[in-house]
Design a protein around this motif. Structure first.
Motif, short mmCIF file in Angstrom:
data_model
loop_
_atom_site.label_atom_id
_atom_site.label_comp_id
_atom_site.label_asym_id
_atom_site.label_seq_id
_atom_site.Cartn_x
_atom_site.Cartn_y
_atom_site.Cartn_z
N LEU A 326 0.83 -1.21 0.00
CA LEU A 326 0.00 0.00 0.00
C LEU A 326 0.87 1.26 0.00
O LEU A 326 0.59 2.24 -0.69
N GLY A 327 1.96 1.22 0.78
CA GLY A 327 2.86 2.38 0.84
C GLY A 327 3.48 2.66 -0.51
O GLY A 327 3.61 3.82 -0.92
N GLU A 328 3.88 1.59 -1.22
CA GLU A 328 4.45 1.79 -2.55
C GLU A 328 3.44 2.40 -3.51
O GLU A 328 3.77 3.28 -4.32
N GLU A 329 2.21 1.93 -3.45
CA GLU A 329 1.17 2.47 -4.32
C GLU A 329 0.89 3.94 -4.00
O GLU A 329 0.67 4.78 -4.88
N GLN A 330 0.93 4.24 -2.69
CA GLN A 330 0.69 5.63 -2.30
C GLN A 330 1.82 6.56 -2.77
O GLN A 330 1.58 7.69 -3.19
N ASP A 331 3.06 6.04 -2.72
CA ASP A 331 4.18 6.84 -3.24
C ASP A 331 4.03 7.10 -4.73
O ASP A 331 4.30 8.22 -5.22
#
Length: 361
Positions: A326-331
């Motif tokens: 999720l963090g990667e997608e948010q970045d």
């Protein structure tokens, strides 16, 4: 003795004239800004002379004889350079107007450079009130046609220079006559108007050498100290104004050139077409990016919902992996948002530039 021009004589006299320094000290200027006692004003059956709106308007009604106008209490000039701006009235045919140079105070002797409404000029000498043509031929009364002379209704600049015993006349920057002076004495600057003629004189300027300027100033002080002091103040102010006017003219010229270049660029259809194409391309990129952002936002929402469900149902490892994903997608989403803002800013700038170009067409 006066010589008619030949090529050899012009060269010799020109060399003689240029052997001295060109007078550069402004000693007198007249712009006819207000009525004074210096110049004759009158309204009679023979003439109507008046100072009005920065012009010395001259109408010689008498059709049988010319008129000579010399300034009252004017200076006597030795070696000098004179500039006079004049214009013939286009509504009065047959008009002629001229500059009197090296004139005796009583007007009995002088040189005259005269122009007429047929774009002709002539140089004459007055000696004991008798006229003698120094240009042209007797058959044509001394008149010479020259296209350098502007049409009636347009300003002509007449200049006369005296130095080292040589006199030179110019019209609008062109030398028209050179000859040796019949009398190496000092004289006045005046105006000549032909019979049945109408025209105006706008400005007179007289330049002398520093030595001649010192002599004239001394003569003025001896005759009228107050007048001499006021004249110096006026000349100083006039020089400042002239310098400022030249600077303004120079700036206006540069401004005009820049505006012409800008107009040339603005009105070029190729530039407008090119900018329109660039904007269309950016708008297409923006729409694609917005669609991608919407898709990613939707995916992030689903993943976040899934993460919440996992937190409530299962343990740590799965939660950690999903959180990282999720963090990667948010970045990625943040980078896309940043890119979108940059594109939007570029698009807005180009749209503003295009609008400016179109408004200036």
């Amino acid at each position: 003795m006066i010589y008619r021009l030949s090529l050899a004589l012009v060269l010799l006299l020109s060399l003689g004239l240029s052997s001295t320094e060109t007078p550069d000290q402004l000693i007198w200027t007249e712009r006819f800004e207000s009525a004074t006692t210096t110049w004759r004003t009158s309204n009679s059956l023979d003439e109507l002379y008046l100072i009005q709106g920065g012009h010395y308007v001259l109408f010689r009604k008498n059709e049988s004889g010319p008129s000579i106008i010399l300034p009252e209490n004017g200076d006597l000039y030795g070696e000098c350079h004179v500039e006079m701006e004049m214009m013939l009235d286009p509504l009065v045919p047959g008009s002629s107007l001229g500059l009197m140079f090296m004139a005796r105070p009583n007007g009995s002797a002088a040189y005259i450079l005269e122009i007429n409404d047929s774009r002709e000029y002539r140089i004459r000498q007055i000696e004991e009130s008798v006229f003698k043509e120094l240009s042209g031929t007797t058959k044509n009364a001394g008149w010479i046609r020259d296209k350098v002379i502007h049409k009636p209704g347009e300003i002509n600049r007449i200049t006369a220079t005296y130095g080292s015993g040589v006199i030179k006349f110019e019209i609008n920057g062109k030398d028209v006559w050179v000859g040796d002076a019949y009398q190496p004495e000092k004289g006045k600057i005046g105006i000549y108007i032909g019979p049945g003629s109408k025209g105006q004189v706008d400005e007179i300027r007289v330049y002398v050498s520093q030595e001649e300027a010192d002599r004239i100033k001394k003569d003025r002080e001896d005759q009228d100290p107050l007048r001499a002091e006021l004249t110096e103040i006026i000349i100083s102010l006039r020089q400042t104004i002239n310098a400022q006017n030249k600077e303004i003219d120079s700036l206006m010229k540069v401004s005009g050139q820049l505006q012409a270049e800008q107009s040339k660029f603005d009105n070029n259809p190729r530039n407008v077409k090119k900018l329109t194409a660039q904007i269309a391309g950016l708008e297409k990129e923006k729409r694609a990016l917005e669609a991608k952002v919407r898709q990613l936002t939707k995916e992030v929402t689903v993943l976040k919902k899934f993460q919440d469900n996992i937190k409530t149902r299962q343990g740590g490892d799965i939660v950690i992996k999903l959180t990282n994903a999720l963090g990667e997608e948010q970045d990625k989403n943040k980078e896309l948002e940043k890119e979108k803002k940059e594109l939007t800013s570029r698009l807005a700038a180009l749209e503003l530039e295009l609008k400016t170009y179109k408004d200036n067409e």
